[in-house]
Structure formats: structure tokens, C-alpha cells
Design a protein around this motif. Sequence first.
Motif, short mmCIF file in Angstrom:
data_model
loop_
_atom_site.label_atom_id
_atom_site.label_comp_id
_atom_site.label_asym_id
_atom_site.label_seq_id
_atom_site.Cartn_x
_atom_site.Cartn_y
_atom_site.Cartn_z
N HIS A 65 11.17 -18.30 -50.65
CA HIS A 65 11.86 -17.66 -49.68
C HIS A 65 13.17 -17.29 -50.06
O HIS A 65 13.74 -16.33 -49.19
N LEU A 121 17.95 -18.52 -45.78
CA LEU A 121 17.11 -19.47 -45.59
C LEU A 121 17.85 -20.81 -44.78
O LEU A 121 18.97 -21.00 -45.10
N LYS A 125 14.89 -15.94 -36.49
CA LYS A 125 13.95 -14.88 -36.27
C LYS A 125 15.12 -13.55 -35.91
O LYS A 125 14.90 -12.51 -36.32
N LYS A 165 14.40 -16.93 -42.98
CA LYS A 165 13.44 -17.79 -43.04
C LYS A 165 13.65 -19.11 -42.52
O LYS A 165 14.94 -19.51 -43.01
N HIS A 208 12.37 -23.16 -43.02
CA HIS A 208 11.70 -24.24 -43.86
C HIS A 208 11.87 -25.47 -42.97
O HIS A 208 13.13 -26.14 -42.82
N ASP A 250 8.60 -21.12 -40.90
CA ASP A 250 7.75 -20.08 -41.78
C ASP A 250 7.08 -21.04 -42.87
O ASP A 250 6.17 -20.60 -43.23
#
Length: 382
Positions: free
Chosen positions: A89, A152, A180, A185, A187, A226
Motif C-alpha cells: 500500500h 495508509l 476514500k 488506503k 488496512h 482495502d
Amino acid sequence: RRPLGMSYFGMGAMTAASPAIADLRSDTVTRPSAGMLAAMMAAPVGDDVWGDDPSVNELQRVTAAMFGLPAALFFPSGTMANQCAIKVHTQPGDELICSDSAHIYCYEGGGIAFNSGVQARTVPGDSQGRVTAAQVASALNADDQHYPRSSLVCLENTTNRGGGALYSLDTMKEVAVLCKSKGLKLHLDGARLFNALVASRQVATHANGAPPMSAYTAQDMGGLFDSISICLSKGLGCPVGSVLLGSEVFIAKARRIRKVLGGGMRQSGFLAAAGLYALQHNVERLNEDHRRAQLLSATLLGLVPCGFIKSVAPVSTNIVIFCVGDHYEPEAVSKALAQQGVLISGMGGRLLRMVTHLDVTDAQVERACVAIAGLPTLMGGC
């Protein structure tokens, strides 16, 4: 704030393999059941590096479908799965955002920096390690060359150092919407995600008396994140293994990183078969672990008024974290319990931890509760 490490006290000459010992150090200490061993021995296998191990392929297919994500990849450990996700990512020089008590930050050997060349921006979680969308938003860097690129966000559900607390669906949705909108991203470290999924159907209220928490499913998680890592060797009772889930493009990149990290295994279908067995037989029974954790918590709470125990974190799943009273040493408490056949772990400072799992029986928990209740007399307190 960097929390102190985990430690194990009082093992001495005792062996955790003895059925007389209640091993509450972690849910990683479980051993395969007879049914799981039979499934492992009967597993059809191939060479997973070549992609032709049928049992691994089936585990990856089943987990991807369970979470509504396109693809999955089997890993030797949850740490490797998390670190691989971070690597895919991000780019070197980026920054990820996580709780200051997150497993990826505290307990994965500095892998964020070592493996990915990424720095962590930690935000203070609540008393049980959870962060909010507002906290994530406040930690984002401006689009300026002087700052690392925020790329991230990582959540952990349930929280390890937070005492097995689960996120609400609303909080996860809010973080997902923020990510978003900002092009980040997201996780999920779901090492104990199945505990959260089961508990979300049982939790009546938050600890602060808020309205009931909405139940959520694996499909809900797949629609928000994601990437997701799930561990098979904790509450589900497998000897080895985690699964990383995401898009087909993400998993294709993850497969290459897994190879670089040394995670490509050959006839790993024997291990994947254990995962398939666990998903079929060991998920719903997690309620039993949660119930037993509540019994341990209630016993500890009974020692708060006299000062032997200072506090007990709210218990939602299978982890019980408590703080020893000011006049007692945590290591001495652990050793006193070990001498009575109850093994626990230290969480740094004055914190101790007990974790229930499928190898802990009602009789062992009853024994542990008796031993805990007798500690003040044994150690000269209360």
C-alpha cells in the motif's frame, strides 16, 4: 507513547502441555484437536509456490468469498501478512496512521520502517486502543514536500493491548469514508476479527452506556477495507497461518512481496486444511471463550475494593487485562498463580493479561478463579 513489551512470568519447570495447567498466556498456545489433525493428514497438497496446492487454493477461495473480496493469500504469520499489506500500500518515505497501541506499531519488530521505509504517525486511542475518524483526519499531513505523504490508515479489531475491545460498525464506516475521500488506503489487522464478528452480535451496550452496538459480518468488513489480515492460529486454534485479503491486483503484488520475505511455502496445504477445518468448526464457539473471560474479569473485580487489583479493563471478547495494586509486584502475582498451575502474561508496567481459548475448559477457569481469589491471603493483602 511506546508501551512496554509483553513478557511471560513464572513458567519455571512447569510445562504448559500439562492438562492440569490453565495456560492463559495467549490464544496462540492452542494445539490442534483430533478433528483438525485428521483434516490435516487427509489434505490433498501440491506446491503452493507454483500455485497448485488444492488445499491452499480452497482456503484462499473460501476466505475471499466469506469477506466478499476478490482474492486472498495464505501466509505463515499475521505479522508477515500485515507487513506485506503495508509494503504493497505504501512507498518509502510515506506515513501510515495507526493507534499508539497498535500491534503493527508495538509488536512487529519495527517492521514498518525495516520492510517498507515508512514512518508511523500514531494517535492516542481511547482506553481500549480504538481511534476515530476525527483523530485520523487530524493526523493527515498537508500536500507539502516538507511532509511525508499520508498514504495508509491501519485499524486493529479486536485490539490486543486494548483488552480485546471491538470497534463499532459506525466508527469503521466513518474511517472508511474519510480514507476514500482523501485517497488513503485502509488496512485492517484482523488477527482476532472473528472474535469481533461473534461478539458484535452479543454486546448489548458500550462500556459508557451508549446505545447497543450494531452487529456486523465478514461481508461488512470486506466492503469497508482495502485489505484485511485474519489469523487462524489464535482463537481459531490452528497451529500456523494467516490470510491476507484484497483485490486481485493487491494480492498479485502481495504474492511477490511474500516471496521476497521468505513466506512462500511448498506443501502448505497441510496447514491450510487446518484453517478450513477451523472456519467450519471453531468460529461460533468463540462465545465460550468470551463467557469464560467474563468469569475471570468478575473474580478480578472482586479484588478491587481491597486494593489488591487496581483496575480491570472492560471485557468484550477473550482478553482480560488488569492492573495490580500499588503495593504488589506484577511479577510476584504471576509467579504466585504459576505455582498454582495458572499461567498468565505481562503487558508492561503494572499490567497483566489473561486470554481464554479453545484449550481452556470451564474447570480450568474455575480453578483459575479460585487461585485469583486466594491471592490476597497468599500474598498478605486484603
